[in-house]
Design a protein around this motif. Structure first.
Motif, PDB file in Angstrom:
ATOM      1  N   ILE A 178     -57.907  51.877   4.680  1.00  0.00           N
ATOM      2  CA  ILE A 178     -58.496  53.183   3.913  1.00  0.00           C
ATOM      3  C   ILE A 178     -57.772  53.448   2.650  1.00  0.00           C
ATOM      4  CG2 ILE A 178     -58.959  55.506   4.103  1.00  0.00           C
ATOM      5  CD1 ILE A 178     -58.500  55.217   7.158  1.00  0.00           C
ATOM      6  N   GLY A 179     -58.516  53.216   1.556  1.00  0.00           N
ATOM      7  CA  GLY A 179     -57.774  53.531   0.084  1.00  0.00           C
ATOM      8  C   GLY A 179     -57.453  52.026  -0.534  1.00  0.00           C
ATOM      9  N   GLY A 189     -53.084  49.578  -0.810  1.00  0.00           N
ATOM     10  CA  GLY A 189     -54.223  49.211   0.014  1.00  0.00           C
ATOM     11  C   GLY A 189     -54.557  47.872  -0.337  1.00  0.00           C
ATOM     12  N   ILE A 232     -62.094  50.625   2.352  1.00  0.00           N
ATOM     13  CA  ILE A 232     -62.905  51.543   2.355  1.00  0.00           C
ATOM     14  C   ILE A 232     -62.212  52.602   1.203  1.00  0.00           C
ATOM     15  CG2 ILE A 232     -64.063  53.621   3.269  1.00  0.00           C
ATOM     16  CD1 ILE A 232     -64.090  51.804   5.860  1.00  0.00           C
ATOM     17  N   GLU A 233     -62.851  52.739   0.078  1.00  0.00           N
ATOM     18  CA  GLU A 233     -62.409  53.807  -0.979  1.00  0.00           C
ATOM     19  C   GLU A 233     -63.243  54.920  -1.170  1.00  0.00           C
ATOM     20  OE1 GLU A 233     -59.734  54.163  -2.784  1.00  0.00           O
ATOM     21  OE2 GLU A 233     -60.894  55.745  -3.642  1.00  0.00           O
ATOM     22  N   LYS A 234     -62.773  56.167  -1.208  1.00  0.00           N
ATOM     23  CA  LYS A 234     -63.491  57.450  -1.302  1.00  0.00           C
ATOM     24  C   LYS A 234     -64.211  57.341  -2.906  1.00  0.00           C
ATOM     25  CE  LYS A 234     -62.365  62.255  -1.854  1.00  0.00           C
ATOM     26  NZ  LYS A 234     -61.444  63.255  -1.870  1.00  0.00           N
ATOM     27  N   GLN A 235     -63.458  56.917  -3.824  1.00  0.00           N
ATOM     28  CA  GLN A 235     -63.844  56.941  -5.324  1.00  0.00           C
ATOM     29  C   GLN A 235     -65.082  56.024  -5.517  1.00  0.00           C
ATOM     30  OE1 GLN A 235     -63.281  59.407  -7.146  1.00  0.00           O
ATOM     31  NE2 GLN A 235     -61.636  60.483  -5.784  1.00  0.00           N
ATOM     32  N   GLY A 238     -57.230  53.718  -6.994  1.00  0.00           N
ATOM     33  CA  GLY A 238     -56.365  55.164  -6.785  1.00  0.00           C
ATOM     34  C   GLY A 238     -55.610  55.743  -8.047  1.00  0.00           C
ATOM     35  N   ARG A 239     -54.492  55.979  -7.775  1.00  0.00           N
ATOM     36  CA  ARG A 239     -53.680  56.337  -9.094  1.00  0.00           C
ATOM     37  C   ARG A 239     -53.913  55.321 -10.293  1.00  0.00           C
ATOM     38  NH1 ARG A 239     -52.016  59.022  -5.121  1.00  0.00           N
ATOM     39  NH2 ARG A 239     -50.703  60.772  -5.316  1.00  0.00           N
ATOM     40  N   ASN A 295     -67.277  56.172  -0.432  1.00  0.00           N
ATOM     41  CA  ASN A 295     -67.455  56.537   0.930  1.00  0.00           C
ATOM     42  C   ASN A 295     -66.000  56.853   1.309  1.00  0.00           C
ATOM     43  OD1 ASN A 295     -68.971  57.254   3.224  1.00  0.00           O
ATOM     44  ND2 ASN A 295     -70.123  55.502   2.766  1.00  0.00           N
ATOM     45  N   PHE A 336     -55.101  65.425  -7.945  1.00  0.00           N
ATOM     46  CA  PHE A 336     -54.498  64.558  -7.096  1.00  0.00           C
ATOM     47  C   PHE A 336     -54.648  65.008  -5.585  1.00  0.00           C
ATOM     48  CE2 PHE A 336     -52.382  63.790 -10.850  1.00  0.00           C
ATOM     49  CZ  PHE A 336     -52.184  62.322 -11.068  1.00  0.00           C
ATOM     50  N   GLY A 382     -47.548  64.096  -7.172  1.00  0.00           N
ATOM     51  CA  GLY A 382     -47.705  62.636  -7.952  1.00  0.00           C
ATOM     52  C   GLY A 382     -47.330  61.459  -7.247  1.00  0.00           C
ATOM     53  N   GLY A 438     -44.247  53.978  -6.690  1.00  0.00           N
ATOM     54  CA  GLY A 438     -44.213  52.930  -7.726  1.00  0.00           C
ATOM     55  C   GLY A 438     -44.717  51.615  -7.248  1.00  0.00           C
TER      56      GLY A 438
HETATM   57  C1  LIG Z   1     -49.664  59.227 -14.006  1.00  0.00           C
HETATM   58  C2  LIG Z   1     -49.001  58.276 -13.208  1.00  0.00           C
HETATM   59  C3  LIG Z   1     -47.977  57.192 -13.838  1.00  0.00           C
HETATM   60  C4  LIG Z   1     -47.501  56.299 -13.086  1.00  0.00           C
HETATM   61  N1  LIG Z   1     -46.579  55.252 -13.815  1.00  0.00           N
HETATM   62  C5  LIG Z   1     -45.988  54.347 -13.199  1.00  0.00           C
HETATM   63  C6  LIG Z   1     -45.501  53.222 -13.581  1.00  0.00           C
HETATM   64  O1  LIG Z   1     -45.571  53.212 -14.983  1.00  0.00           O
HETATM   65  N2  LIG Z   1     -45.193  52.267 -13.001  1.00  0.00           N
HETATM   66  C7  LIG Z   1     -45.148  52.140 -11.607  1.00  0.00           C
HETATM   67  O2  LIG Z   1     -44.583  51.221 -11.053  1.00  0.00           O
HETATM   68  N3  LIG Z   1     -45.635  53.234 -10.735  1.00  0.00           N
HETATM   69  C8  LIG Z   1     -46.113  54.298 -11.508  1.00  0.00           C
HETATM   70  N4  LIG Z   1     -46.569  55.436 -11.031  1.00  0.00           N
HETATM   71  C9  LIG Z   1     -46.713  55.445  -9.472  1.00  0.00           C
HETATM   72  C10 LIG Z   1     -47.609  54.406  -8.905  1.00  0.00           C
HETATM   73  O3  LIG Z   1     -48.933  54.596  -9.685  1.00  0.00           O
HETATM   74  C11 LIG Z   1     -48.110  54.681  -7.449  1.00  0.00           C
HETATM   75  O4  LIG Z   1     -46.869  55.101  -6.756  1.00  0.00           O
HETATM   76  C12 LIG Z   1     -48.876  54.117  -6.822  1.00  0.00           C
HETATM   77  O5  LIG Z   1     -49.931  53.365  -7.707  1.00  0.00           O
HETATM   78  C13 LIG Z   1     -49.584  54.342  -5.626  1.00  0.00           C
HETATM   79  O6  LIG Z   1     -50.350  53.467  -4.879  1.00  0.00           O
HETATM   80  P1  LIG Z   1     -50.720  53.639  -3.449  1.00  0.00           P
HETATM   81  O7  LIG Z   1     -50.718  52.195  -2.716  1.00  0.00           O
HETATM   82  O8  LIG Z   1     -49.742  54.586  -2.505  1.00  0.00           O
HETATM   83  O9  LIG Z   1     -52.091  54.378  -3.558  1.00  0.00           O
HETATM   84  P2  LIG Z   1     -52.872  55.591  -4.412  1.00  0.00           P
HETATM   85  O10 LIG Z   1     -52.728  54.890  -5.507  1.00  0.00           O
HETATM   86  O11 LIG Z   1     -52.290  56.662  -4.236  1.00  0.00           O
HETATM   87  O12 LIG Z   1     -54.210  55.391  -3.906  1.00  0.00           O
HETATM   88  C14 LIG Z   1     -54.735  55.710  -2.470  1.00  0.00           C
HETATM   89  C15 LIG Z   1     -56.259  55.828  -2.657  1.00  0.00           C
HETATM   90  O13 LIG Z   1     -56.708  56.332  -1.219  1.00  0.00           O
HETATM   91  C16 LIG Z   1     -57.749  56.878  -1.424  1.00  0.00           C
HETATM   92  N5  LIG Z   1     -58.212  57.693  -0.127  1.00  0.00           N
HETATM   93  C17 LIG Z   1     -57.532  58.722   0.082  1.00  0.00           C
HETATM   94  N6  LIG Z   1     -58.236  59.201   1.284  1.00  0.00           N
HETATM   95  C18 LIG Z   1     -59.231  58.528   1.585  1.00  0.00           C
HETATM   96  C19 LIG Z   1     -60.122  58.605   2.562  1.00  0.00           C
HETATM   97  N7  LIG Z   1     -60.114  59.438   3.441  1.00  0.00           N
HETATM   98  N8  LIG Z   1     -61.230  57.567   2.592  1.00  0.00           N
HETATM   99  C20 LIG Z   1     -61.156  56.895   1.714  1.00  0.00           C
HETATM  100  N9  LIG Z   1     -60.301  56.625   0.688  1.00  0.00           N
HETATM  101  C21 LIG Z   1     -59.194  57.555   0.573  1.00  0.00           C
HETATM  102  C22 LIG Z   1     -57.843  57.641  -2.552  1.00  0.00           C
HETATM  103  O14 LIG Z   1     -59.030  57.823  -3.203  1.00  0.00           O
HETATM  104  C23 LIG Z   1     -56.836  56.510  -3.436  1.00  0.00           C
HETATM  105  O15 LIG Z   1     -57.761  55.669  -4.220  1.00  0.00           O
HETATM  106  C24 LIG Z   1     -47.330  56.313 -11.734  1.00  0.00           C
HETATM  107  C25 LIG Z   1     -48.397  57.182 -10.902  1.00  0.00           C
HETATM  108  C26 LIG Z   1     -48.889  58.122 -11.696  1.00  0.00           C
HETATM  109  C27 LIG Z   1     -49.740  59.070 -10.960  1.00  0.00           C
END
Ligand SMILES: Cc1cc2nc3c(=O)[nH]c(=O)nc-3n(C[C@H](O)[C@H](O)[C@H](O)COP(=O)(O)OP(=O)(O)OC[C@H]3O[C@@H](n4cnc5c(N)ncnc54)[C@H](O)[C@@H]3O)c2cc1C
Length: 486
Positions: free
Chosen positions: A6-7, A12, A29-32, A37-38, A241, A423, A434, A471
């Motif tokens: 999920i995500g 993911g 599965i991705e909501k967007q 994601g970020r 979805n 977010f 964040g 990160g």
């Molecule tokens: C503005 C910004 C700048 C950053 N800069 C850096 C950087 O320079 N270098 C670095 O290393 N890190 C950086 N980070 C941190 C890094 O981007 C994040 O820690 C990392 O990308 C998060 O990844 P994640 O795997 O946790 O998933 P996320 O990116 O949080 O994605 C989670 C996904 O799950 C989906 N989702 C949620 N609920 C559901 C559901 N019920 N059904 C389906 N889909 C769902 C969401 O839509 C999303 O797409 C930055 C973050 C931000 C916000």
């Protein structure tokens, strides 16, 4: 074995690829409507705005996902090392160019404070020790039982993990400007340098070990490369979805229900979405019987929120480096307001990204592409961003105009911004933080949300809220933990 992820954040996608390499039948599965994601990408009138991560470190963690399938990463992505990693700007307009060139680093340190050169060398040596333990040894091991944590405690105490990053840096460095520069790394993963455990000092060394990179075409091109790889390797991708329920039977996960009311069966569900939201909204909360788990979830402290203003200009600002960090005057007070008091403070610090400094393809010809990120309180603040958003935009544009971009307002031709509401509502992150939960010692490793759920069988977590943390290197490492437990 049927597995659902999920995500589609970095964590993911990495989990989907790692499980596919182990022959699981994987559905992501991705909501967007798009992946990342970020790290999603926003395209506006010829400008390419990377939504989030811009500083790419530990590139081997990206490359090895292609190599799992005997593919050459260079056929998918082009990483380019940067010479100047960050340009720091202080209130008195003085600058510090932070890079991997140790001679230039020491020359600049010497100009600020002669005695700190030796302290800098000692600090780097100490962060290597933290890195060897905290990253090389522990980043991809499962902390799913207390004994693993207890075994590590003596070593962590020896590494002074009870200190904050700022306090650790201050034991080696006297000059306040240098203290800020060398202790800012927790901000990159959602922590306050004045309270984050010094274990996160390892980021200082991690950058030195592999350098800081940029992906030509933007970070979004890594996601694009991964999407191609997932299609080639037979991972099913469902976009646009949302998963609205995780189905279970007697605490054993059986599959998921989507917003369009389809049910998909699975042996395992791997959540890349924010863990607190998963437990509260997608699972039957009353089944989370463990008192200890409830207490742990309730006492969690969340990272700051982010205000991100994306803008394109018709003027090219050649004086602006690829990555700029501007410290406000009352830096510590500002962070205290954001993290603890949950209120805004006009004396902002900000991070300015200018990808077109390295890659002209990010803006139409003759234009420049930017985003500026301001740490703000997360939505526990109750701030109404419909009112404060516009004010924050004007404040940061004014500051940038005075600090380094003359006539900025008149040169902006494209813009929009995101607040903690994005977010929270679009990415399903609790309180719109964040970076999910903060990287404090009491919320790290065993004390974080476990990669293998402590409540349900067949439920796993990857991404910022689980071990090792936020990160890109952190969330990619969280998917490596799965290799050991699933
Ligand atoms: C503005 C910004 C700048 C950053 N800069 C850096 C950087 O320079 N270098 C670095 O290393 N890190 C950086 N980070 C941190 C890094 O981007 C994040 O820690 C990392 O990308 C998060 O990844 P994640 O795997 O946790 O998933 P996320 O990116 O949080 O994605 C989670 C996904 O799950 C989906 N989702 C949620 N609920 C559901 C559901 N019920 N059904 C389906 N889909 C769902 C969401 O839509 C999303 O797409 C930055 C973050 C931000 C916000």
């Amino acid at each position: 074995m049927k597995s659902i992820v999920i995500g589609s954040g970095f964590g993911g996608i990495a989990a989907a690829l790692r499980l596919r390499a182990k022959s699981h039948d994987v559905t992501l599965i991705e909501k967007q409507p798009d992946l990342g994601g970020r790290a999603r990408v926003f395209r506006r009138n010829g400008f390419i705005f990377d939504g989030g991560p811009t500083v790419i470190t530990a590139p081997y963690l990206i490359n090895e996902l292609f190599e799992l399938f005997q593919k050459d990463p260079k056929d998918y992505i082009k990483l380019s090392p940067l010479k100047i990693w960050y340009q720091f700007i202080f209130e008195d307009k003085s600058k510090f160019n932070y890079s991997g060139n140790e001679t230039e680093m020491k020359n600049q340190i010497e100009k600020l404070s002669y005695e700190d050169v030796k302290g800098y060398e000692e600090l780097v040596n100490f962060t290597k020790k933290i890195f060897d333990k905290g990253f090389t040894e522990l980043a991809d091991i499962p902390f799913d039982n207390p004994f693993v944590m207890m075994r590590q405690l003596p070593a962590l105490l020896k590494l002074k993990s009870y200190k904050s990053v700022y306090s650790l840096v201050s034991t080696y460095i006297k000059n306040e400007k240098l203290r800020r520069v060398l202790s800012m790394h927790p901000l990159l993963v959602g922590g306050n340098p004045f309270t984050t455990t010094s274990i996160y000092g390892l980021i200082l060394y991690l950058e030195k070990k592999w350098g800081i990179h940029y992906t030509m075409g933007g970070t979004g091109n890594i996601i694009k490369g991964f999407e191609k790889l997932m299609n080639e390797t037979g991972i099913k991708i469902v976009k646009g979805n949302e998963v609205i329920k995780i189905n279970s039977n007697n605490n054993k996960i059986t599959g998921v229900k989507l917003k369009n009311h389809t049910n998909i069966d699975a042996d395992n569900v791997i959540c890349n979405a924010d863990p607190p939201g998963i437990y509260e909204k997608l699972l039957n909360e009353s089944k989370n019987r463990s008192f200890l788990f409830k207490w742990k979830k309730k006492r969690m402290e969340y990272s700051m929120g982010l205000f991100v203003y994306y803008f394109g200009t018709k003027k090219i600002y050649n004086n602006v480096e690829h990555h700029t960090i501007k410290f406000g005057n009352k830096y510590e007070d500002h962070l205290e307001d954001i993290f603890n008091k949950k209120k805004l403070n006009n004396d902002i610090s900000y991070y300015l990204h200018r990808p077109s400094a390295t890659d002209k393809s990010m803006a139409p010809e003759g234009n420049d592409c930017f985003y500026v990120l301001v740490p703000v309180p997360n939505n526990q603040s109750g701030i109404d961003w419909h009112i404060e958003g516009e004010k924050m935009k004007n404040l940061v544009v004014d500051k940038m105009e005075k600090d380094l971009m003359p006539n900025l307002k008149a040169n902006i031709v494209e813009d929009f911004y995101l607040t903690p509401d994005y977010f929270e509502n679009d990415l399903n992150t609790k309180f719109g933080s964040g970076f999910s939960i903060q990287p404090k010692f009491t919320q790290s490793a065993y004390f974080r949300f476990h990669n293998k759920s402590e409540v349900y069988n067949g439920l796993y977590f990857v991404g910022a809220g689980t071990h090792p943390g936020a990160g890109v290197p952190g969330v990619l490492s969280s998917a490596k933990v799965l290799d050991k437990i699933l």
